[in-house]
Design an enzyme around this catalytic site. Structure first.
Site, PDB file in Angstrom:
ATOM      1  N   GLY C  18       0.847  -1.196   0.000  1.00 27.04           N
ATOM      2  CA  GLY C  18       0.000   0.000   0.000  1.00 27.04           C
ATOM      3  C   GLY C  18       0.876   1.237   0.000  1.00 27.04           C
ATOM      4  N   ALA C  22      -0.068   6.457   4.656  1.00 30.48           N
ATOM      5  CA  ALA C  22       0.683   5.678   5.646  1.00 30.48           C
ATOM      6  C   ALA C  22       1.791   4.883   4.962  1.00 30.48           C
ATOM      7  CB  ALA C  22      -0.263   4.747   6.405  1.00 30.48           C
ATOM      8  N   HIS C 244     -20.330   8.658   6.413  1.00 28.44           N
ATOM      9  CA  HIS C 244     -20.054  10.094   6.281  1.00 28.44           C
ATOM     10  C   HIS C 244     -21.331  10.850   5.918  1.00 28.44           C
ATOM     11  CE1 HIS C 244     -18.329  13.842   4.993  1.00 28.44           C
ATOM     12  NE2 HIS C 244     -17.148  13.466   5.414  1.00 28.44           N
ATOM     13  N   SER C 262     -16.665  17.305   0.898  1.00 27.48           N
ATOM     14  CA  SER C 262     -15.950  17.571   2.135  1.00 27.48           C
ATOM     15  C   SER C 262     -16.866  18.036   3.260  1.00 27.48           C
ATOM     16  CB  SER C 262     -14.895  18.631   1.897  1.00 27.48           C
ATOM     17  OG  SER C 262     -14.399  19.064   3.130  1.00 27.48           O
ATOM     18  N   ARG C 309     -19.436  13.300  12.777  1.00 29.62           N
ATOM     19  CA  ARG C 309     -19.996  12.605  11.627  1.00 29.62           C
ATOM     20  C   ARG C 309     -21.063  11.577  11.984  1.00 29.62           C
ATOM     21  NH1 ARG C 309     -14.447  11.793   8.089  1.00 29.62           N
ATOM     22  NH2 ARG C 309     -14.339  13.982   7.491  1.00 29.62           N
TER      23      ARG C 309
END
Lengths: 223, 250, 616
Positions: C18, C22, C244, C262, C309
């Site tokens: 990945g 990160a 979300h 957003s 959220r």
């Protein structure tokens, strides 16, 4: 040297030599336009140029160098670009580029061929010896450039060559003038459209002015 | 609406591809272009045929993975839109649509509409970074960057690396892609120390990766889904010129 | 803490799977330290990882606006935002390094928004009463990822990192209980490839594509972490999934994914639905002010439209369940900018969110300036993930897990702008330190790909692929994924009950059964085959979903993203059960069709007092 191998370096060389050639084309045009002021004017201009002596040869060498660089790299870039581009799309579409931009290599080569003819015709004067200015002096003993031009362009074939070539020059400049502004990094976002338009207008001015000479002579407006 | 699709099919990099014709019937205007292709693929699978392979991932217009030339235009005709954000309401019933992969020697076709864009990564590796270490850097506010400069850098940094500029360029040049990174880092104080080296290395990588030269057609800008301006190419040229000025410290 | 001598670092090889925030940051930082790193991603370039889609921003406790922020406050907000289900120490470390991340990104040339004086600008995000979010227009994730990608590119150029793009990890190779490598499929050639490493780092993101429709990229999957789970790694809190609140509502049944807008929009947008159900079909401008229910402002006056959220999402669901949803599907609420446009002018709003309005218009063909946007919650993020200790190492020694793929810092709910923070914290500042003691304890390069475990793993992968290809049934992978998704959304979505979860536990094995008997995967194994890729991702979801649902069923409380209808207060708020469930639920895989085993890691709060999470 990176300048000679880099994609940007060579582009800059194209722009700088192109810019010099535009200057040449400008000066040459102003000189040529003196034909409209009558025989005395252009014959005097031609004599003045010739009287520069060694400077003429220096200038000619510089011109050869400019052309050599411009043509060599132009061809090189063209061939590289060809190699980088595979088969065309089934539907080939361009949005903003111009006919002149797409035909730079062809208009350039036409101009090169014309240049060779032009040099033989007016500089070496071997294509039409009977009307060459070296062999025909004017009343005060200067080479009669005026008559040479007028008699040449009264021939449809010769005029046609010049008109076609100047058409190619117009197209070449239509992309070339605005292009060097971009290549030398002088254009900014908002001014870009204006630069392109001004380049095209200038190209038309050059083209029309150059074409006017053979055309007006051919039409017997100037004789 | 009912559509006729002509899609480039090619089994692998070495094979010869060709356009094949498919019908897409009952397409809803609210579908995205890729969702329309999903459905065509479902039909192909059910008919026991090989579905059309195409790159896609985020489907939000930001990852830069999707890459299709639709009717001769990279990402299709809607301005500033990636294929994944293109919706079928932009088309009409009965339309014929030609779908092809990015075409450039530097982007070999892997299968159908999928091309290999590793060359763009290599251009980045040539210098698209500041050589800062992890850790040990100054406070973010220690560098003052005026809003106009920050905005200019951000305009350039919006590039999603999809390669539409290359696909649209008559010379298959990656100049717009390269210039966006060069310009971003050239105006920021963080990028200035390496500006001379960066512009040369990245420009050289364009050619060594098999892209063509820029001859100012500006097709790239017109095709760019993020509207990256060719003013950044002018900026790259300027940076290159600057790099020619000899420096006593080199 | 033990360290690895600089000259010894080059003897170790680390695999990073990945290349998002990160993974990309980890690969770059470890490469720079001198380790040999091999990085893998399924996309064609590391720059395309889905971190790129994050829009709003990244939190840091810089307190530049002088509004009372501090490391402690960021720590507290994150623990509270996570509904007290995160490990305190991990969150504290995250808050501590948050400031370094901003500095690091600035040094990389990330063009964060600045004010006219040249200082970094901040905006507000949900769940916080300070302005601590740094942003780069609506593309913060993209810019941060490109920063990490540039650092990674530099290490690739230097030869410290070897990049393998278009590779998907299909198995973890464990030798004598220790992670020693991975088995990948080359997505272009179909080749099954083995890679050895002294340590394996998974940074493979989240699993909410288990819902089929989500804001994740199409290729996001649980495959890597699920393969690790099947090799013995514990899966922690898989029931904590984030829905979300501000996504573009679904249209029709052919949709392939949902698009997020957003959360920063809630800074200037007001959320409302009509008070009366009969007004729902009217044009919003025909609904007078007094007939509108600004339900977030009404229910949570102190946080208003910036409620966290999970709370905002559930409130939207409640309004729609009440029959007051808007739009064709009646699953939508208004996000109205009129008040802000009147107050600040359209150009200011355009400057702040222009790209989001454009995106909204492209998808819905509606102009968000002219009429309120319609939004609805959508699966977005997984707080749960592989269990890791404070060193980010899973219970399998040598297997490290970073970013969204692990469970550590977000508890039961993640606050906005914290995912980017965690990804980069783990990659830049945590793993370079925490991997050292592990590596220092081993001799490098002891087990390589000639070990029989590698051959066995490659063989198993090949067999599984051939099995999928040989079924040649009637249903496409997409159809089965949609079926799974609708079960998960209906039964294990925003509100879960014992009945719904038990229903899901019945349905999931049925769909799995159908998959293995009736799926039609076209093409062959040794070619670029996207159907095959989708098929194995779905196969893993079909197993993973069961563990996720089991976790949700066992957790008899409501907390954060996990809302059990049986456990709510009289006014419909989540009711936590700290007495019985204040622990991390780490599940051990015991085989298909076998119940997983639960391991509990108790959560001890030393610096924060457990409290009812109130945003009123």
């Amino acid at each position: 040297m990176n300048l000679l191998t880099s994609t940007v370096g060579r582009k800059i060389l194209m722009a700088v030599t192109g810019l010099c050639l535009i200057l040449f084309v400008t000066v040459h045009l102003i000189g040529n336009l003196s034909v409209f002021a009558g025989p005395d004017s252009i014959n005097a201009y031609a004599k003045a140029l010739h009287d520069l002596g060694p400077l003429v040869w220096l200038f000619r060498l510089a011109m050869v160098a400019l052309f050599a660089v411009h043509i060599t790299f132009g061809l090189q870039l063209y061939l590289e670009n060809k190699a980088a581009t595979p088969d065309p799309y089934a539907i080939q579409k361009t949005l903003v580029t111009s006919f002149s931009a797409k035909t730079m290599i062809f208009t350039g080569l036409i101009i090169l061929l014309f240049l060779l003819y032009h040099l033989l015709h007016f500089t070496v004067q071997v294509t039409n010896p009977s009307i060459s200015a070296v062999n025909n002096l004017d009343a005060i003993g200067r080479p009669d450039v005026y008559s040479m031009m007028v008699l040449s362009f009264q021939k449809v074939f010769i005029s046609l060559i010049y008109i076609v070539a100047m058409g190619a020059l117009l197209l070449h400049l239509a992309h070339g003038i605005s292009s060097w502004v971009q290549t030398l990094g002088w254009s900014t976002g908002p001014s870009q459209d204006k630069v392109i338009s001004i380049g095209k207008i200038l190209a038309i001015v050059y083209g029309v002015a150059y074409i006017a000479i053979p055309l007006l002579i051919l039409a017997r407006i100037v004789n | 609406m009912d559509l006729t699709l002509h899609v480039w099919r090619q089994k692998g990099p070495q094979d010869i591809g060709k356009l094949e014709t498919y019908k897409a019937n009952g397409v809803s205007p609210d579908q995205s272009f890729l969702e329309m292709l999903d459905e065509v693929n479902d039909d192909l699978i059910k008919a026991g045929k090989d579905p059309i392979a195409f790159d896609h991932d985020c489907r939000e217009g930001i990852c830069g993975m999707c890459s299709q030339v639709i009717n001769g235009r990279p990402h299709g005709h809607q301005e500033r839109t990636t294929v994944c954000q293109l919706h079928m309401r932009e088309f009409n019933d009965g339309d014929e649509i030609f779908i092809e992969p990015w075409r450039a020697r530097a982007f070999p076709i892997l299968k159908d509409l999928i091309v290999d864009r590793t060359a763009l990564d290599v251009v980045m590796q040539a210098g698209g970074y500041t050589s800062c270490h992890t850790g040990g850097v100054a406070d973010g506010n220690a560098l003052l960057i005026g809003k106009p400069v920050a905005d200019y850098a951000m305009d350039a940094a919006e590039c999603i690396g999809c390669g539409a500029c290359v696909a649209a360029c008559p010379n298959s040049s990656a100049m717009l892609f390269t210039s966006a990174k060069v310009a971003q880092l050239a105006v920021l104080p963080q990028g200035k120390p390496e500006a001379r080296r960066r512009v040369r290395a990245m420009a050289d990588a364009i050619l060594s990766e098999g892209f063509g030269n820029c001859t100012n057609h500006y097709e790239c800008e017109a095709a760019c889904p993020k509207g990256i301006s060719v003013k950044f190419i002018a900026k790259l040229n300027r940076e290159y010129l600057k790099s020619l000025i000899p420096s006593s410290m080199d | 803490m033990k360290l690895v001598n600089p000259s010894n670092k080059r003897k170790f090889k680390i695999l990073v799977v990945g290349t998002g925030l990160a993974g990309g940051a980890a690969a770059a930082s470890l490469g720079e330290l001198g380790y040999n790193v091999e990085a893998f991603c399924y996309q064609d370039s590391p720059r395309r990882a889905h971190s790129i889609a994050a829009q709003g921003g990244i939190n840091a406790a810089k307190s530049y606006p002088n509004d009372g922020d501090s490391i402690y406050r960021l720590f507290y907000d994150t623990v509270k935002g996570g509904d007290f289900r995160a490990r305190e120490a991990d969150v504290w470390r995250l808050a501590q390094v948050s400031n370094n991340i901003i500095d690091q990104c600035v040094a990389q040339g990330v063009p964060f928004a600045r004010d006219y004086a040249g200082y970094l600008d901040n905006r507000s995000f949900g769940g916080a009463q300070v302005s601590r979010t740094f942003y780069a227009r609506g593309q913060t994730g993209q810019q941060l990822l490109l920063g990490a990608y540039s650092a990674l590119s530099r290490q690739i150029k230097n030869g410290q990192v070897k990049m393998y793009a278009r590779r998907e990890m299909l198995d973890l190779v464990v030798v004598d209980g220790v992670a020693k490598g991975i088995t990948c499929r080359n997505l272009v050639t179909g080749e099954i490839e083995s890679y050895w490493g002294d340590a394996v780092i998974l940074a493979t993101g989240g699993f909410v594509n288990v819902f089929y429709l989500s804001t994740n990229a199409m290729g996001c999957s649980a495959t890597a972490i699920w393969k690790a789970t099947k090799k013995g790694a514990y899966m922690a809190n898989p029931c904590y999934t984030q829905i979300h609140p501000t996504c573009i509502p679904q249209h029709g049944d052919k949709q392939s994914k949902l698009t997020l807008m957003s959360e920063s929009l809630r800074n200037d947008g007001r959320v409302w639905v009509p008070k009366k159900a009969e007004d729902c079909d009217k044009h919003p401008s025909e609904i007078p002010e007094e007939a509108r229910d600004y339900y977030l402002e009404r229910k949570y006056p102190s946080f208003g439209n910036l409620a966290p959220r999970d709370i905002a999402s559930r409130a939207a669901k409640e309004a729609c369940d009440d029959g007051r949803g808007v739009g064709e599907s009646k699953r939508g609420v208004f996000l109205d900018f009129q008040a802000s446009i009147d107050r600040l002018g359209k150009s200011v709003i355009e400057g702040r969110y222009g790209n989001l309005f454009e995106m909204y218009e492209k998808i819905t063909a509606e102009d968000g300036y002219e009429r309120p946007m319609r939004i609805y919650p959508a699966p977005h993020y997984s707080m749960g993930g592989l269990w890791v200790d404070y060193q980010c190492m899973s219970n399998i020694p040598g297997l490290f897990v970073l970013g969204e793929a692990n469970f550590s810092v977000h508890g039961a709910n993640r606050l906005g702008a914290s995912a980017l923070m965690q990804g980069l914290a783990d990659g830049y500042f945590v793993i370079p330190y925490t991997i050292a003691p592990y590596l220092a304890s081993l001799t490098p390069g002891q087990i390589k790909t000639d070990h029989p475990e590698f051959k066995q793993s490659a063989e198993n992968v090949k067999q599984e692929i051939n099995k999928m290809l040989s079924i040649k049934g009637k249903k496409t992978v997409g159809e089965l994924h949609r079926e799974l998704g609708s079960v998960m959304w209906e039964d294990v979505g925003m509100a879960r009950s014992e009945a719904s979860l038990k229903h899901a536990l019945k349905r999931i094995p049925e769909i799995r059964e159908e998959f293995w008997n009736n799926v039609n995967v076209t093409g062959g194994a040794m070619e670029l085959n996207q159907q095959l890729e989708n098929a194995w991702r779905l196969a893993d979801f079909l197993e993973f979903a069961e563990m996720m649902t089991t976790d949700a069923l066992h957790r008899e409380e409501s907390c954060g993203g996990h809302f059990r209808t049986e456990h709510q207060t009289d006014d419909g708020e989540a009711m936590r059960n700290d007495e019985d469930f204040c622990y991390v639920g780490a599940w051990e895989y015991k085989g298909v069709d076998k119940a997983p085993e639960l391991h509990k890691e108790p959560l001890n709060f030393e610096n924060v007092k457990l409290a009812v999470r109130s945003y009123k």
